[in-house]
Motif scaffolding. Structure first.
Motif, short mmCIF file in Angstrom:
data_model
loop_
_atom_site.label_atom_id
_atom_site.label_comp_id
_atom_site.label_asym_id
_atom_site.label_seq_id
_atom_site.Cartn_x
_atom_site.Cartn_y
_atom_site.Cartn_z
N VAL A 118 4.89 -8.56 -18.63
CA VAL A 118 3.44 -8.46 -18.86
C VAL A 118 2.74 -8.71 -17.53
CG1 VAL A 118 1.43 -9.37 -20.08
CG2 VAL A 118 3.66 -9.30 -21.23
N GLU A 119 1.75 -7.88 -17.22
CA GLU A 119 1.05 -7.99 -15.95
C GLU A 119 -0.44 -7.72 -16.15
OE1 GLU A 119 3.05 -6.57 -12.12
OE2 GLU A 119 1.48 -5.05 -12.43
N LEU A 120 -1.28 -8.54 -15.54
CA LEU A 120 -2.72 -8.38 -15.64
C LEU A 120 -3.28 -7.98 -14.28
CD1 LEU A 120 -3.65 -11.62 -17.63
CD2 LEU A 120 -2.94 -9.40 -18.55
N ASP A 121 -4.26 -7.08 -14.29
CA ASP A 121 -5.02 -6.73 -13.09
C ASP A 121 -6.48 -7.10 -13.34
OD1 ASP A 121 -3.65 -5.60 -10.84
OD2 ASP A 121 -3.02 -3.97 -12.16
N TRP A 122 -7.01 -8.01 -12.50
CA TRP A 122 -8.38 -8.48 -12.71
C TRP A 122 -9.10 -8.55 -11.38
CZ3 TRP A 122 -10.17 -14.14 -12.88
CH2 TRP A 122 -11.53 -14.20 -13.25
N ALA A 123 -10.24 -7.86 -11.29
CA ALA A 123 -11.08 -7.88 -10.10
C ALA A 123 -12.46 -8.39 -10.51
CB ALA A 123 -11.18 -6.49 -9.49
N PRO A 124 -12.68 -9.72 -10.46
CA PRO A 124 -13.96 -10.27 -10.89
C PRO A 124 -15.14 -9.78 -10.06
CG PRO A 124 -12.65 -11.94 -9.78
CD PRO A 124 -11.76 -10.77 -9.99
N VAL A 125 -14.89 -9.51 -8.77
CA VAL A 125 -15.88 -8.91 -7.88
C VAL A 125 -15.17 -7.84 -7.05
CG1 VAL A 125 -17.43 -10.90 -7.73
CG2 VAL A 125 -15.46 -10.76 -6.20
N TYR A 126 -15.92 -6.98 -6.41
CA TYR A 126 -15.33 -5.82 -5.76
C TYR A 126 -14.39 -6.20 -4.62
CZ TYR A 126 -18.31 -6.19 -1.62
OH TYR A 126 -18.90 -6.62 -0.47
N TRP A 127 -14.59 -7.40 -4.03
CA TRP A 127 -13.79 -7.78 -2.85
C TRP A 127 -12.63 -8.72 -3.19
CZ3 TRP A 127 -13.95 -13.05 -2.37
CH2 TRP A 127 -15.05 -13.70 -2.92
N LEU A 128 -12.40 -9.00 -4.45
CA LEU A 128 -11.36 -9.94 -4.84
C LEU A 128 -10.60 -9.42 -6.05
CD1 LEU A 128 -10.06 -12.80 -4.56
CD2 LEU A 128 -11.85 -13.63 -6.13
N ALA A 129 -9.26 -9.50 -6.00
CA ALA A 129 -8.44 -9.02 -7.11
C ALA A 129 -7.26 -9.96 -7.32
CB ALA A 129 -7.93 -7.61 -6.84
N PHE A 130 -6.90 -10.16 -8.59
CA PHE A 130 -5.77 -11.01 -8.97
C PHE A 130 -4.78 -10.18 -9.80
CE2 PHE A 130 -9.39 -13.87 -8.60
CZ PHE A 130 -8.89 -14.86 -7.77
N ARG A 131 -3.48 -10.49 -9.64
CA ARG A 131 -2.47 -9.83 -10.45
C ARG A 131 -1.40 -10.87 -10.86
NH1 ARG A 131 0.18 -4.38 -8.34
NH2 ARG A 131 -1.88 -3.60 -8.99
N PRO A 132 -1.63 -11.62 -11.92
CA PRO A 132 -0.59 -12.51 -12.44
C PRO A 132 0.33 -11.76 -13.39
CG PRO A 132 -2.61 -12.84 -13.65
CD PRO A 132 -2.91 -11.79 -12.61
N GLY A 178 -13.93 -6.82 5.20
CA GLY A 178 -14.69 -5.72 5.76
C GLY A 178 -14.41 -4.42 5.04
N ASP A 179 -14.80 -3.31 5.65
CA ASP A 179 -14.65 -2.00 5.01
C ASP A 179 -13.22 -1.48 5.08
OD1 ASP A 179 -17.34 -1.95 4.40
OD2 ASP A 179 -17.88 -0.92 6.28
N ASN A 180 -12.44 -1.95 6.04
CA ASN A 180 -11.13 -1.35 6.26
C ASN A 180 -9.96 -2.33 6.20
OD1 ASN A 180 -13.19 0.07 8.54
ND2 ASN A 180 -12.17 1.46 7.12
N GLY A 181 -10.23 -3.61 6.03
CA GLY A 181 -9.16 -4.59 6.07
C GLY A 181 -8.94 -5.27 4.72
N GLN A 182 -7.77 -5.91 4.59
CA GLN A 182 -7.44 -6.62 3.35
C GLN A 182 -6.39 -7.69 3.63
OE1 GLN A 182 -6.70 -4.59 -0.64
NE2 GLN A 182 -4.61 -5.26 -0.17
N ILE A 213 -6.67 -0.33 7.76
CA ILE A 213 -6.53 1.13 7.79
C ILE A 213 -7.90 1.74 8.03
CG2 ILE A 213 -5.84 3.19 6.52
CD1 ILE A 213 -3.99 1.49 4.85
N LYS A 214 -8.00 2.51 9.10
CA LYS A 214 -9.25 3.21 9.40
C LYS A 214 -8.91 4.58 9.96
CE LYS A 214 -13.67 2.86 11.82
NZ LYS A 214 -14.53 2.05 12.72
N GLY A 215 -9.33 5.59 9.24
CA GLY A 215 -9.03 6.95 9.66
C GLY A 215 -7.53 7.16 9.70
N GLU A 216 -7.03 7.53 10.85
CA GLU A 216 -5.60 7.79 11.00
C GLU A 216 -4.91 6.70 11.81
OE1 GLU A 216 -5.83 11.84 12.62
OE2 GLU A 216 -5.02 12.51 10.70
#
Length: 455
Positions: free
Chosen positions: A157-171, A197-201, A239-242
Motif C-alpha cells: 500500500v502506498e500513499l501520494d500526498w502533496a499538501p502544497v505544490y512544493w511539498l510531497a510525501f510518499r509513505p 525553486g523552479d528547477n530544483g528538488q 534540471i533546466k532545459g537540456e
C-alpha cells in the motif's frame, strides 16, 4: 558467436487503455583459453559456455471512471548455461514466472492511494562434476545434481500526498512471504520531496528491504532466513532545459546476512556448495555490514550545438562479514572510486555521430593467501578504459540504417582483475582479460522510427 530476436506489439482498445506485449530470445556461445603458468607455453585452461535466454512480458493499463486506474502484468523467463571447464561439464538453468496487479485511486489532484500485489514462482537447478583430494593425496571426482523451487507473495500500500505544490510525501508498507524460508516480513518505507525553486528538488527516502540468500545455500539443504537492509538516501536534482545535475548521498545498513561459520576462505567465485563441504561448521544469519557513499551526475546538451556530454562519479565505502569471509572486509567486486565521462558530437552535414568514453575505477580488493597479510586488504592497480565509436546514418528507401565502427580500450591498457596463486600460496601471475582491445564493426537496419539520441 550467437544471435537474438525481439518482438514488440502495442494495442489501444480505447483512449484510456493500452496493451503491451514483448518477447525476446537469444543464444550465444563463447570460450576462452588462459595460460596455466606451469612453464609450458602450450598448457592452457579452457572454458566455454553456451547460454540460452528467453523472456516474455505482457501488461495492460486502463484508466477507469471516477479516478480509478488499474495496471496488471505477467512475465516468464528462462535461462540455461551449458559450461565446460577443461572438459568437465556443468549445467545451470532457472525459470521464473511473475504476476503483478495494481489498483490506484486518485482522490483529488494532490492525494492518491495505490494498492497492489505480486506473485512469483521460480525453479533453479544445476548439475555437474566436482573434485576433491582424499587423505592419501589422490584426486577423486563425483557428480552432483541440485534443484529448488520457491514461491513468493507480496502485497503493498502506498500513499501520494502533496499538501502544497512544493511539498510531497510518499509513505508505504510492503508485506512479503517466502515459502522456501517459511518467513513473513513487513517493510515500512517513506520518501518526501521539496521543490527548491523552479528547477530544483530535494528528496529524502528510507525503508527496509528483504532478500533471500544465494540459491547455493538452499541447494545444499540449508534454509537461512531473509537478509535485511535499511536504506537512508538524500538527493538533490536540478534540471533546466537540456542540463541536468544530480547529487545523492546514501547509507545502507545490512543485517541478518548469510554467513558460513568457517575459519578458511575459498576465493572461487564459481564454487558449488555441497552439504559435506559445510556440515562441519554450518550456516546462519549472523553476518552484517554497511555501505555508504555519494553519487554525482552532470549532463549538458546545450552549451555546444550538436555536442552532448555527461559525467558520473561515485564513491563507496563498504565492509561486510558474510558468505565465507573470515573477517569483515570490502567485497572483491567493489571499487571505491568510479568515474565515467561520455561525449557525443553529431556532424550534421554528413549525418555522422562520433562518441568517446573514458572509464576509471580504483583498484579492487583481492585475496592474498599469505597468513601475514590481513584478509582482503590488497588492491589491484587502477582500471582505465578509453573507447571510440563512429556511426553514420543513411537511408535505403524506407530502410533507415546506421553503420557502426568502434574500438574498445583504445590505448590497450593492461588492466588486471586480481592475482593468481599456486597451492602453496606463491604468486604466479595476474588475472587478466582474454583480450585487451576489441574492434566492432556492424550495421543496423530499422523499419520504424529511430532517434539520433539512441546512437
Amino acid at each position: 558467436q550467437g544471435g537474438s530476436a525481439n518482438f514488440r506489439y502495442m494495442w489501444k482498445p480505447n483512449k484510456d487503455g493500452i496493451l503491451k506485449v514483448m518477447a525476446n530470445g537469444s543464444m550465444f556461445k563463447s570460450g576462452v583459453s588462459t595460460p596455466t603458468f606451469t612453464g609450458d607455453s602450450s598448457s592452457t585452461t579452457n572454458f566455454d559456455m553456451t547460454n540460452q535466454n528467453y523472456y516474455s512480458n505482457i501488461s495492460y493499463r486502463q484508466i477507469l471512471k471516477k479516478g480509478w486506474g488499474i495496471y496488471t502484468a505477467a512475465s516468464f523467463s528462462y535461462n540455461k548455461e551449458d559450461i565446460h571447464f577443461n572438459g568437465t561439464p556443468m549445467e545451470n538453468h532457472d525459470d521464473r514466472s511473475q504476476f503483478r496487479f495494481e489498483l490506484k485511486k486518485y482522490v483529488n489532484a494532490r492525494f492518491s492511494v495505490l494498492i497492489g500485489t505480486e506473485l512469483q514462482y521460480y525453479n533453479y537447478a544445476n548439475t555437474g562434476t566436482y573434485f576433491w583430494v582424499d587423505t592419501n593425496g589422490t584426486w577423486k571426482s563425483g557428480t552432483y545434481g541440485q534443484n529448488l523451487s520457491e514461491r513468493q507473495a507480496a502485497g503493498f500500500v502506498e500513499l501520494d500526498w502533496a499538501p502544497v505544490y512544493w511539498l510531497a510525501f510518499r509513505p508505504g508498507v510492503r508485506y512479503e512471504y517466502s515459502a522456501i524460508t517459511n518467513q513473513n516480513a513487513i517493510s515500512p518505507r517513506f520518501s518526501m520531496a521539496v521543490k527548491a525553486g523552479d528547477n530544483g528538488q530535494f528528496s529524502l527516502a528510507s525503508g527496509i528491504f528483504y532478500q533471500n540468500a544465494d540459491p547455493q545455500y538452499f541447494l545444499a539443504g540449508y534454509k537461512p532466513k531473509m537478509q535485511q537492509a535499511i536504506h537512508y538516501i538524500a538527493n538533490y536534482q536540478f534540471i533546466k532545459g537540456e542540463r541536468t545535475f544530480r547529487l545523492e548521498a546514501y547509507y545502507k545498513d545490512y543485517d541478518q546476512l548469510v554467513r558460513e561459520l568457517t575459519t578458511t576462505y575459498n576465493p572461487n567465485a564459481y564454487r558449488v556448495i555441497f552439504p559435506a563441504n559445510i556440515s562441519g561448521y554450518g550456516v546462519d544469519n549472523s553476518g552484517y555490514g554497511y555501505a555508504k557513499g555519494i553519487e554525482l551526475f552532470w549532463r549538458d546538451k546545450k552549451s555546444i550545438k550538436f555536442f552532448d556530454y555527461w559525467i558520473s562519479y561515485s564513491y563507496i565505502d563498504t565492509r561486510r562479514l558474510y558468505k565465507n569471509f573470515t573477517a569483515e572486509a570490502t567485497p572483491t567486486f567493489v571499487a571505491d572510486h568510479n568515474l565515467s565521462v561520455i561525449t557525443k558530437y553529431f556532424i550534421n552535414e554528413i549525418q555522422t555521430n562520433v562518441s568517446a568514453t573514458y572509464a576509471y575505477a580504483s583498484g579492487r580488493p583481492y585475496y592474498n593467501p599469505d597468513p601475514s597479510v590481513d584478509f582482503m586488504t590488497e588492491r589491484t592497480r587502477d582500471f582505465h578504459n578509453i573507447s571510440l565509436t563512429v556511426s553514420w546514418l543513411h537511408s535505403f528507401g524506407k530502410w533507415f540504417s546506421v553503420f557502426y565502427a568502434g574500438v574498445d580500450n583504445l590505448t590497450n591498457a593492461k588492466n588486471v582483475f586480481g592475482k593468481r596463486y599456486n597451492a602453496t600460496g606463491q604468486i604466479i601471475g595476474d588475472q587478466q582479460p582474454a583480450l585487451y582491445r576489441t574492434v566492432f564493426v556492424g550495421v543496423n537496419f530499422s523499419l520504424s522510427e529511430f532517434s539520433k539520441d539512441e546512437l
